[in-house]
Design an enzyme around this catalytic site. Structure first.
Site, PDB file in Angstrom:
ATOM      1  N   ASN A  33       0.828  -1.216   0.000  1.00 42.01           N
ATOM      2  CA  ASN A  33       0.000   0.000   0.000  1.00 42.01           C
ATOM      3  C   ASN A  33       0.861   1.265   0.000  1.00 42.01           C
ATOM      4  O   ASN A  33       0.342   2.365   0.169  1.00 42.01           O
ATOM      5  CB  ASN A  33      -0.911   0.011   1.224  1.00 42.01           C
ATOM      6  CG  ASN A  33      -1.934  -1.105   1.167  1.00 42.01           C
ATOM      7  OD1 ASN A  33      -2.465  -1.418   0.104  1.00 42.01           O
ATOM      8  ND2 ASN A  33      -2.210  -1.717   2.309  1.00 42.01           N
ATOM      9  N   HIS A 119     -14.528  -1.615   5.609  1.00 42.19           N
ATOM     10  CA  HIS A 119     -13.378  -2.281   6.237  1.00 42.19           C
ATOM     11  C   HIS A 119     -13.698  -2.796   7.649  1.00 42.19           C
ATOM     12  O   HIS A 119     -14.553  -2.235   8.348  1.00 42.19           O
ATOM     13  CB  HIS A 119     -12.232  -1.267   6.309  1.00 42.19           C
ATOM     14  CG  HIS A 119     -10.942  -1.824   6.777  1.00 42.19           C
ATOM     15  ND1 HIS A 119     -10.470  -1.631   8.059  1.00 42.19           N
ATOM     16  CD2 HIS A 119     -10.014  -2.589   6.142  1.00 42.19           C
ATOM     17  CE1 HIS A 119      -9.293  -2.231   8.190  1.00 42.19           C
ATOM     18  NE2 HIS A 119      -8.998  -2.819   7.035  1.00 42.19           N
ATOM     19  N   GLU A 162     -16.337   4.016   3.062  1.00 38.45           N
ATOM     20  CA  GLU A 162     -14.984   4.287   2.561  1.00 38.45           C
ATOM     21  C   GLU A 162     -15.141   5.167   1.323  1.00 38.45           C
ATOM     22  O   GLU A 162     -16.211   5.190   0.717  1.00 38.45           O
ATOM     23  CB  GLU A 162     -14.295   2.973   2.160  1.00 38.45           C
ATOM     24  CG  GLU A 162     -13.995   2.080   3.335  1.00 38.45           C
ATOM     25  CD  GLU A 162     -13.383   0.729   2.940  1.00 38.45           C
ATOM     26  OE1 GLU A 162     -12.625   0.671   1.957  1.00 38.45           O
ATOM     27  OE2 GLU A 162     -13.666  -0.261   3.627  1.00 38.45           O
ATOM     28  N   SER A 166     -11.181  -0.742  -0.226  1.00 36.37           N
ATOM     29  CA  SER A 166      -9.853  -1.366  -0.122  1.00 36.37           C
ATOM     30  C   SER A 166      -9.683  -2.621  -0.952  1.00 36.37           C
ATOM     31  O   SER A 166      -8.571  -2.919  -1.378  1.00 36.37           O
ATOM     32  CB  SER A 166      -9.542  -1.672   1.336  1.00 36.37           C
ATOM     33  OG  SER A 166     -10.524  -2.522   1.887  1.00 36.37           O
ATOM     34  N   ASP A 191     -14.148   7.308   5.253  1.00 32.70           N
ATOM     35  CA  ASP A 191     -12.809   6.761   5.468  1.00 32.70           C
ATOM     36  C   ASP A 191     -12.014   6.873   4.162  1.00 32.70           C
ATOM     37  O   ASP A 191     -12.330   6.204   3.176  1.00 32.70           O
ATOM     38  CB  ASP A 191     -12.938   5.291   5.908  1.00 32.70           C
ATOM     39  CG  ASP A 191     -11.588   4.605   6.074  1.00 32.70           C
ATOM     40  OD1 ASP A 191     -10.554   5.218   5.765  1.00 32.70           O
ATOM     41  OD2 ASP A 191     -11.578   3.437   6.508  1.00 32.70           O
ATOM     42  N   HIS A 194      -7.458   4.807   1.540  1.00 29.04           N
ATOM     43  CA  HIS A 194      -6.748   4.511   0.286  1.00 29.04           C
ATOM     44  C   HIS A 194      -6.731   5.694  -0.676  1.00 29.04           C
ATOM     45  O   HIS A 194      -6.154   5.604  -1.765  1.00 29.04           O
ATOM     46  CB  HIS A 194      -7.362   3.279  -0.396  1.00 29.04           C
ATOM     47  CG  HIS A 194      -7.152   2.042   0.407  1.00 29.04           C
ATOM     48  ND1 HIS A 194      -6.018   1.270   0.304  1.00 29.04           N
ATOM     49  CD2 HIS A 194      -7.910   1.475   1.382  1.00 29.04           C
ATOM     50  CE1 HIS A 194      -6.089   0.262   1.166  1.00 29.04           C
ATOM     51  NE2 HIS A 194      -7.234   0.369   1.832  1.00 29.04           N
ATOM     52  N   LYS A 222      -0.432   4.082   4.398  1.00 27.82           N
ATOM     53  CA  LYS A 222      -0.528   3.614   3.008  1.00 27.82           C
ATOM     54  C   LYS A 222       0.265   4.595   2.129  1.00 27.82           C
ATOM     55  O   LYS A 222       1.485   4.541   2.132  1.00 27.82           O
ATOM     56  CB  LYS A 222      -1.988   3.430   2.631  1.00 27.82           C
ATOM     57  CG  LYS A 222      -2.652   2.388   3.560  1.00 27.82           C
ATOM     58  CD  LYS A 222      -4.016   1.998   3.150  1.00 27.82           C
ATOM     59  CE  LYS A 222      -4.772   1.231   4.236  1.00 27.82           C
ATOM     60  NZ  LYS A 222      -4.187  -0.042   4.636  1.00 27.82           N
TER      61      LYS A 222
HETATM   62  C1  LIG Z   1     -10.378   1.232   4.351  1.00 31.07           C
HETATM   63  C2  LIG Z   1      -9.412   1.046   5.460  1.00 31.07           C
HETATM   64  N1  LIG Z   1      -9.602   1.717   6.603  1.00 31.07           N
HETATM   65  C3  LIG Z   1      -8.742   1.593   7.637  1.00 31.07           C
HETATM   66  C4  LIG Z   1      -7.646   0.775   7.548  1.00 31.07           C
HETATM   67  C5  LIG Z   1      -6.734   0.639   8.733  1.00 31.07           C
HETATM   68  O1  LIG Z   1      -5.603   1.424   8.586  1.00 31.07           O
HETATM   69  P1  LIG Z   1      -4.261   1.059   9.405  1.00 31.07           P
HETATM   70  O2  LIG Z   1      -3.544   0.041   8.593  1.00 31.07           O
HETATM   71  O3  LIG Z   1      -3.545   2.364   9.507  1.00 31.07           O
HETATM   72  O4  LIG Z   1      -4.691   0.524  10.725  1.00 31.07           O
HETATM   73  C6  LIG Z   1      -7.390   0.088   6.368  1.00 31.07           C
HETATM   74  C7  LIG Z   1      -6.146  -0.726   6.251  1.00 31.07           C
HETATM   75  O5  LIG Z   1      -6.075  -1.857   6.060  1.00 31.07           O
HETATM   76  C8  LIG Z   1      -8.304   0.199   5.309  1.00 31.07           C
HETATM   77  O6  LIG Z   1      -8.117  -0.494   4.182  1.00 31.07           O
END
Ligand SMILES: Cc1ncc(COP(=O)(O)O)c(C=O)c1O
Length: 370
Positions: A33, A119, A162, A166, A191, A194, A222
């Site tokens: 990522n 997520h 999101e 993801s 969120d 990405h 990421k």
């Molecule tokens: C959409 C989404 N939100 C949150 C996260 C969590 O982020 P972090 O890896 O900083 O805990 C991820 C990561 O995998 C994600 O894909």
């Protein structure tokens, strides 16, 4: 602990057992990522090293105790600017940001409306909040609107989605969701994990589309090549989160190395505003090459390009065959994605030349016919 063996054998027999692997760094990596390659950028590395020299390796405590460093506040001002919001609050990770925001916003009398493909951190935040949770069909604004109309009770209504998904790389209709949230008196949380650093000159999809949700969450881990998470919002909402967000209050502040690296990454992004759009163009080229080779990439419109195979064991074997040809693209299986939708998830990064993308699509074509 018999159940441990039983669970592991069950996962094994269904082809769903996961294992940790050490990556040698010798393969062409389509599973990182680190979209802009910033984790090794000299400016980012130097800012991180400088931060450690100045502040040490740990922040020493919760931000509300003695762990609040000038670095944290500087990073928050920069993140607020990047996302076009008044303020920002940094968390220990993106996962903690989502759980911390949702549990602060929602309680027993409230209702969360969550995209079905959100997520795990959003799912867990919603469950932990003890509020009622309705999952709407993926990116389906009409279904969301129908669920909102059916809701009974008087508590708060929170919509969470999101922006770039993801595992599918598709993009939520944030403007329509935002307008619905205003009509229906809902709080909107988006969120941008990405999208940060990639879309909207780095500010994310909401920034690109001129949409201002109540809270944007994101990660430093990421495209920013560091570690940590954040929530951008109004100054008042930040104050509220500082007081009510348990994963913020009861957890140690971000280590200086991560805060410094994120500051370095923001500096690089600021000076190379077109990097994200270049990446998205390269990803479009890759998607087109894969489509011409006969693969389905779903509704991907970002640097995340899934090749949907459906069958779990076929996906795993395709991933192994690619690896034998020097390419790392990890198989994504249930429960990370719904049953029957196993896929290879390619993350295109700025480190992939167009020629590499074309060669990879060619190798996929060969494998399809073998
Ligand atoms: C959409 C989404 N939100 C949150 C996260 C969590 O982020 P972090 O890896 O900083 O805990 C991820 C990561 O995998 C994600 O894909």
């Amino acid at each position: 602990m018999n159940f441990v063996n039983k669970t592991l054998s069950e996962l094994e027999s269904r082809g769903l057992k996961r294992a940790l692997r050490i990556h040698s760094g010798k393969l062409i990596n389509f599973s990182t990522n680190d979209y802009l390659g910033l984790s090794t950028h000299p400016v980012v590395v130097n800012r991180s090293v400088e931060a450690v020299k100045l502040f040490g390796t740990g922040s020493g405590g919760s931000r509300l105790m003695a762990g609040n460093l000038p670095l944290h506040e500087e990073l928050e001002s920069r993140l607020a600017l990047l996302t076009g919001m008044e303020a920002a609050l940094v968390y220990g990770s993106g996962f903690l940001a989502n759980t911390g925001v949702l549990t602060a916003l929602a309680g027993r009398n409230d209702t969360i409306f969550s995209d079905r493909l959100n997520h795990a951190s959003i799912v867990d935040g919603a469950i932990t909040s003890r509020s009622r949770v309705h999952r709407y069909r993926h990116c389906d604004v009409q279904h969301l609107s129908d669920l909102l109309k059916k809701r009974t009770g008087t508590g708060r209504k929170i919509i969470v989605t999101e922006s770039v998904f993801s595992m599918d790389g598709d993009i939520a209709p944030v403007r329509e969701i935002f307008e619905l949230s205003r009509r229906e008196g809902c709080i909107l949380v988006v969120d941008e994990a990405h999208a940060t650093g990639v879309f909207g000159h780095g500010g994310g999809i909401c920034r690109e589309k001129g949409v201002l949700p109540d809270i944007v969450t994101g990660t430093l881990s990421k495209a920013l090549g560091s570690y940590g998470g954040f929530a951008s919002c109004s100054s008042k909402t930040r104050d509220f989160l500082v007081n009510k967000s348990r994963s913020f209050v009861y957890s140690t502040g971000l280590p200086p190395a991560s805060a410094g690296a994120a500051l370095g990454a923001l500096q690089v992004i600021e000076s190379r505003k077109e990097s994200g759009s270049e990446l998205v163009r390269h990803a479009a080229f890759f998607r087109e090459s894969l489509k011409q080779a006969g693969f389905s990439t779903g509704n991907s419109a970002s640097q995340i390009v899934p090749v949907i195979v459906r069958d779990t064991s076929a996906t795993v074997s395709l991933s192994h065959s690619l690896e034998n040809r020097g390419i790392l693209a990890v198989a994504i299986r249930p429960p990370t994605v719904p049953e029957g939708s196993a896929r290879l998830r390619f993350s295109v990064t700025l480190g992939h030349q167009l020629e590499t993308l074309q060669n990879t699509a060619d190798k996929m074509r060969e494998l399809k016919w073998n």
